[in-house]
Design a protein around this motif. Structure first.
Motif, PDB file in Angstrom:
ATOM      1  N   UNK A 152       0.828  -1.237  -0.024  1.00  0.00           N
ATOM      2  CA  UNK A 152       0.014  -0.008   0.120  1.00  0.00           C
ATOM      3  C   UNK A 152       0.802   1.298   0.007  1.00  0.00           C
ATOM      4  N   UNK A 153       1.943   1.206  -0.301  1.00  0.00           N
ATOM      5  CA  UNK A 153       2.935   2.113  -0.219  1.00  0.00           C
ATOM      6  C   UNK A 153       2.758   3.585  -1.097  1.00  0.00           C
ATOM      7  N   UNK A 154       1.805   3.246  -2.375  1.00  0.00           N
ATOM      8  CA  UNK A 154       1.413   4.391  -3.273  1.00  0.00           C
ATOM      9  C   UNK A 154       0.244   5.139  -2.625  1.00  0.00           C
ATOM     10  N   UNK A 155      -0.649   4.187  -1.709  1.00  0.00           N
ATOM     11  CA  UNK A 155      -1.863   4.844  -1.010  1.00  0.00           C
ATOM     12  C   UNK A 155      -1.401   5.887   0.162  1.00  0.00           C
ATOM     13  N   UNK A 156      -0.319   5.375   0.900  1.00  0.00           N
ATOM     14  CA  UNK A 156       0.354   5.937   1.801  1.00  0.00           C
ATOM     15  C   UNK A 156       0.971   7.469   1.213  1.00  0.00           C
ATOM     16  N   UNK A 157       1.664   7.358   0.259  1.00  0.00           N
ATOM     17  CA  UNK A 157       2.131   8.593  -0.531  1.00  0.00           C
ATOM     18  C   UNK A 157       1.096   9.510  -0.998  1.00  0.00           C
ATOM     19  N   UNK A 158       0.089   8.933  -1.509  1.00  0.00           N
ATOM     20  CA  UNK A 158      -1.407   9.750  -1.727  1.00  0.00           C
ATOM     21  C   UNK A 158      -1.773  10.490  -0.618  1.00  0.00           C
ATOM     22  N   UNK A 159      -1.921   9.736   0.596  1.00  0.00           N
ATOM     23  CA  UNK A 159      -2.470  10.120   1.861  1.00  0.00           C
ATOM     24  C   UNK A 159      -1.528  11.451   2.241  1.00  0.00           C
ATOM     25  N   UNK A 160      -0.316  11.203   2.180  1.00  0.00           N
ATOM     26  CA  UNK A 160       0.722  12.243   2.606  1.00  0.00           C
ATOM     27  C   UNK A 160       0.741  13.531   1.518  1.00  0.00           C
ATOM     28  N   UNK A 161       0.361  12.985   0.352  1.00  0.00           N
ATOM     29  CA  UNK A 161       0.141  14.094  -0.570  1.00  0.00           C
ATOM     30  C   UNK A 161      -0.982  15.194  -0.127  1.00  0.00           C
ATOM     31  N   UNK A 162      -2.027  14.417   0.315  1.00  0.00           N
ATOM     32  CA  UNK A 162      -3.263  15.345   0.643  1.00  0.00           C
ATOM     33  C   UNK A 162      -2.701  16.030   1.783  1.00  0.00           C
ATOM     34  N   UNK A 163      -2.112  15.449   2.763  1.00  0.00           N
ATOM     35  CA  UNK A 163      -1.858  16.212   4.287  1.00  0.00           C
ATOM     36  C   UNK A 163      -0.992  17.292   3.912  1.00  0.00           C
ATOM     37  N   UNK A 164       0.031  17.092   3.034  1.00  0.00           N
ATOM     38  CA  UNK A 164       1.047  18.020   3.122  1.00  0.00           C
ATOM     39  C   UNK A 164       1.308  18.981   1.786  1.00  0.00           C
ATOM     40  N   UNK A 165       0.237  18.953   0.764  1.00  0.00           N
ATOM     41  CA  UNK A 165       0.356  19.460  -0.355  1.00  0.00           C
ATOM     42  C   UNK A 165       0.356  20.973  -0.271  1.00  0.00           C
ATOM     43  N   UNK A 166       0.059  21.719   0.567  1.00  0.00           N
ATOM     44  CA  UNK A 166       0.282  23.136   0.509  1.00  0.00           C
ATOM     45  C   UNK A 166       1.818  23.483   1.288  1.00  0.00           C
ATOM     46  N   UNK A 167       2.586  22.592   1.566  1.00  0.00           N
ATOM     47  CA  UNK A 167       3.662  22.611   2.431  1.00  0.00           C
ATOM     48  C   UNK A 167       4.915  22.411   1.631  1.00  0.00           C
ATOM     49  N   UNK A 168       4.791  21.382   1.101  1.00  0.00           N
ATOM     50  CA  UNK A 168       6.091  21.170   0.071  1.00  0.00           C
ATOM     51  C   UNK A 168       5.651  21.131  -1.676  1.00  0.00           C
ATOM     52  N   UNK A 169       6.815  21.146  -2.451  1.00  0.00           N
ATOM     53  CA  UNK A 169       6.465  21.380  -3.798  1.00  0.00           C
ATOM     54  C   UNK A 169       6.647  19.699  -4.332  1.00  0.00           C
ATOM     55  N   UNK A 170       7.304  18.925  -3.504  1.00  0.00           N
ATOM     56  CA  UNK A 170       7.214  17.238  -4.257  1.00  0.00           C
ATOM     57  C   UNK A 170       7.066  16.577  -2.836  1.00  0.00           C
ATOM     58  N   UNK A 171       6.162  15.567  -3.028  1.00  0.00           N
ATOM     59  CA  UNK A 171       5.834  14.610  -2.171  1.00  0.00           C
ATOM     60  C   UNK A 171       7.034  13.568  -2.203  1.00  0.00           C
ATOM     61  N   UNK A 172       7.483  13.288  -0.990  1.00  0.00           N
ATOM     62  CA  UNK A 172       8.898  12.482  -0.923  1.00  0.00           C
ATOM     63  C   UNK A 172       8.397  11.089  -1.315  1.00  0.00           C
ATOM     64  N   UNK A 173       9.459  10.400  -1.931  1.00  0.00           N
ATOM     65  CA  UNK A 173       9.108   8.751  -1.889  1.00  0.00           C
ATOM     66  C   UNK A 173       9.221   8.169  -0.567  1.00  0.00           C
ATOM     67  N   UNK A 174       8.431   7.308  -0.360  1.00  0.00           N
ATOM     68  CA  UNK A 174       8.504   6.651   1.197  1.00  0.00           C
ATOM     69  C   UNK A 174       9.212   5.239   0.985  1.00  0.00           C
ATOM     70  N   UNK A 175      10.047   5.200   2.139  1.00  0.00           N
ATOM     71  CA  UNK A 175      10.674   3.882   2.215  1.00  0.00           C
ATOM     72  C   UNK A 175      10.491   3.540   3.788  1.00  0.00           C
ATOM     73  N   UNK A 176      10.047   2.411   3.818  1.00  0.00           N
ATOM     74  CA  UNK A 176       9.603   1.919   5.349  1.00  0.00           C
ATOM     75  C   UNK A 176      10.573   0.800   5.582  1.00  0.00           C
TER      76      UNK A 176
END
Length: 119
Positions: free
Chosen positions: A70-94
């Motif tokens: 579900x890594x792609x879904x987690x990145x999408x979740x993070x993108x929704x939370x951080x959209x106004x704060x960063x230009x690029x949503x980081x790649x996630x490594x768990x």
């Protein structure tokens, strides 16, 4: 040395994922705990390394597999939370954080309960 920006972004990621995993474990039929022990972010804010502690131990492999799927879904979740704060949503490594297990193993050895004999 981490910059202030890196620390702030890492803290935001840690708080958001801690809340997400808390909700997921509360909704699950199984009883487990996933905590975000640390987040390291690259200087260009392009990659985030997220360290997770999972209890009890028998759920670790299955939960880590599910998180990787579900890594792609987690990145999408993070993108929704951080959209106004960063230009690029980081790649996630768990990663699985086993620091607490190592501490427990050392303490057990010091008490003489491990494989080493007490002298």
């Amino acid at each position: 040395m981490e910059s202030n920006r890196q620390r702030k972004v890492a803290q935001i990621i840690q708080e958001d994922f801690a809340e997400l995993f808390r909700k997921q474990s509360a909704e699950s039929k199984q009883s487990f705990l996933v905590s975000v022990s640390d987040v390291k972010i690259s200087p260009d804010l392009g990659v985030a390394k997220i360290y997770l502690s999972i209890f009890p131990q028998e759920f670790r492999s299955s939960i880590m597999k599910e998180i990787e799927i579900n890594k792609a879904q987690y990145r999408n979740f993070l993108g929704q939370k951080m959209a106004k704060q960063v230009r690029v949503i980081p790649q996630l490594n768990f990663y699985l954080d086993t620091a607490l297990d190592d501490v427990e193993k050392i303490e057990k050895e010091l008490r003489g309960e491990g494989d080493n004999p007490v002298l």
